[in-house]
Scaffold this active site. Structure first.
Site, PDB file in Angstrom:
ATOM      1  N   GLY A   1     -14.199  14.016  25.669  1.00 27.84           N
ATOM      2  CA  GLY A   1     -13.215  13.314  26.502  1.00 27.84           C
ATOM      3  C   GLY A   1     -13.171  11.805  26.340  1.00 27.84           C
ATOM      4  O   GLY A   1     -12.779  11.095  27.274  1.00 27.84           O
ATOM      5  N   SER A   2     -13.504  11.297  25.138  1.00 31.04           N
ATOM      6  CA  SER A   2     -13.415   9.834  24.986  1.00 31.04           C
ATOM      7  C   SER A   2     -11.955   9.378  25.008  1.00 31.04           C
ATOM      8  O   SER A   2     -11.648   8.279  25.493  1.00 31.04           O
ATOM      9  CB  SER A   2     -14.117   9.364  23.702  1.00 31.04           C
ATOM     10  N   ASN A   3     -11.054  10.203  24.512  1.00 26.07           N
ATOM     11  CA  ASN A   3      -9.623   9.842  24.599  1.00 26.07           C
ATOM     12  C   ASN A   3      -9.164   9.860  26.047  1.00 26.07           C
ATOM     13  O   ASN A   3      -8.398   8.995  26.468  1.00 26.07           O
ATOM     14  CB  ASN A   3      -8.769  10.777  23.740  1.00 26.07           C
TER      15      ASN A   3
ATOM     16  N   MET B   1      -9.280  22.483  22.320  1.00 18.78           N
ATOM     17  CA  MET B   1      -9.630  23.285  21.157  1.00 18.78           C
ATOM     18  C   MET B   1      -8.870  24.605  21.026  1.00 18.78           C
ATOM     19  O   MET B   1      -9.042  25.318  20.049  1.00 18.78           O
ATOM     20  CB  MET B   1     -11.151  23.570  21.138  1.00 18.78           C
TER      21      MET B   1
ATOM     22  N   LEU C   1      -5.357  26.775  20.555  1.00 22.22           N
ATOM     23  CA  LEU C   1      -3.970  26.641  20.095  1.00 22.22           C
ATOM     24  C   LEU C   1      -3.065  27.187  21.187  1.00 22.22           C
ATOM     25  O   LEU C   1      -3.250  28.319  21.641  1.00 22.22           O
ATOM     26  CB  LEU C   1      -3.773  27.496  18.840  1.00 22.22           C
TER      27      LEU C   1
ATOM     28  N   ASN D   1      -0.126  15.559  20.974  1.00 27.84           N
ATOM     29  CA  ASN D   1      -1.474  15.784  20.450  1.00 27.84           C
ATOM     30  C   ASN D   1      -1.894  14.565  19.644  1.00 27.84           C
ATOM     31  O   ASN D   1      -1.039  13.845  19.120  1.00 27.84           O
ATOM     32  CB  ASN D   1      -1.490  17.027  19.558  1.00 27.84           C
TER      33      ASN D   1
ATOM     34  N   HIS E   1      -4.385  13.547  16.376  1.00 30.09           N
ATOM     35  CA  HIS E   1      -5.136  14.154  15.272  1.00 30.09           C
ATOM     36  C   HIS E   1      -5.796  13.046  14.448  1.00 30.09           C
ATOM     37  O   HIS E   1      -5.138  12.057  14.112  1.00 30.09           O
ATOM     38  CB  HIS E   1      -4.199  15.002  14.399  1.00 30.09           C
TER      39      HIS E   1
HETATM   40  C1  GRF Z   1     -10.461  13.437  18.673  1.00 31.30           C
HETATM   41  O1  GRF Z   1     -10.957  13.013  17.434  1.00 31.30           O
HETATM   42  C2  GRF Z   1      -9.059  13.936  18.521  1.00 31.30           C
HETATM   43  O2  GRF Z   1      -8.354  13.308  17.508  1.00 31.30           O
HETATM   44  C3  GRF Z   1      -9.254  15.388  18.170  1.00 31.30           C
HETATM   45  O3  GRF Z   1     -10.357  15.788  18.934  1.00 31.30           O
HETATM   46  C4  GRF Z   1     -11.199  14.663  19.188  1.00 31.30           C
HETATM   47  C5  GRF Z   1     -11.431  14.617  20.658  1.00 31.30           C
HETATM   48  O4  GRF Z   1     -12.370  13.651  21.022  1.00 31.30           O
HETATM   49  N1  GRF Z   1      -8.050  16.136  18.430  1.00 31.30           N
HETATM   50  P1  GRF Z   1     -12.642  13.310  22.546  1.00 31.30           P
HETATM   51  O5  GRF Z   1     -13.001  14.609  23.251  1.00 31.30           O
HETATM   52  O6  GRF Z   1     -11.397  12.704  23.113  1.00 31.30           O
HETATM   53  O7  GRF Z   1     -13.790  12.338  22.536  1.00 31.30           O
END
Ligand code: GRF
Length: 212
Positions: A19-21, A97, A99, A114, A116
């Site tokens: 969940g860093s994003n 994770m 689809l 999304n 990527h």
């Molecule tokens: C990220 O690298 C994103 O691009 C990919 O999954 C990863 C998720 O990282 N889809 P986080 O859980 O947000 O740290």
């Protein structure tokens, strides 16, 4: 209608892991005047650290595991039900994770994003960073795109390159890519929330970008 009188967009972030994003999005929403609120963090994984992050910020969480449902269709319908109850405008996949079925994608057409960790259409799939690193590319990057029925395929909203230096290791490259992700994803979300994204066939037009 002035932008301030428009209804705030409601977001849901879907995350299966670290969940860093999600953290970057929360921080962005906290620090910028953007007409949006994070209504919900959804996960298929009760152990996801993303859920912990959401709870720390008093953001509502919802966990549903596919094995608790009689079919994938039933699972997706239940998730859709939650999104509709919460009146979510935009679903933000951030390390989710599973689809999503084409039924679900159609239901929220052009309302699912999304991120990527490569310059699509190169290096689709689960290992975008290591696949690019092992291939020996000199430039990789990050893509934010709308989700369609195919894996890592929908119309591209933003892309940003990340150079691969000779001295890079996989972990230093991962660090660089994630840093770019954390800037790019909030930006794409902001464009959506400001109603600035128009999709023409595969092309996403961002209005007003010439002023920035
Ligand atoms: C990220 O690298 C994103 O691009 C990919 O999954 C990863 C998720 O990282 N889809 P986080 O859980 O947000 O740290």
């Amino acid at each position: 209608m002035s932008s301030s009188s428009k209804q705030a967009k409601k977001l849901a972030v879907f995350a299966s892991g670290y969940g860093s994003n999600l953290a970057a999005i929360i921080q962005y929403l906290d620090n910028h005047s953007i007409n949006a609120s994070l209504a919900l963090v959804f996960s298929d994984n009760p152990e996801a650290y993303a859920l912990e992050r959401a709870r720390k910020h008093n953001i509502k969480t919802c966990v549903m595991e596919p094995e608790d449902f009689k079919s994938r269709q039933d699972y997706d319908q239940n998730i859709a039900g939650v999104m509709e109850t919460e009146q979510v405008d935009l679903i933000v996949l951030a390390g989710f994770m599973l689809l999503l079925s084409s039924w679900f994608v159609d239901r929220f057409k052009n309302r699912i994003m999304n991120i990527h960790p490569s310059l699509l259409p190169c290096f689709k799939g689960m290992h975008g960073i290591s696949d690019a690193f092992n291939y020996g590319v000199k430039i990789t990057g990050v893509t934010v795109h709308f989700v369609d029925g195919k894996l890592d395929h929908g119309p591209i909203i933003l892309q940003k390159e990340v150079p691969v230096d000779q001295a890079d290791t996989l972990s230093s490259l991962e660090e660089k890519v994630h840093k770019v992700e954390h800037k790019l994803y909030p930006e794409a979300i902001r464009f959506f929330c400001e109603d600035r994204l128009q999709i023409k066939e595969r092309k996403v037009i961002i209005t007003g970008i010439e002023k920035e």
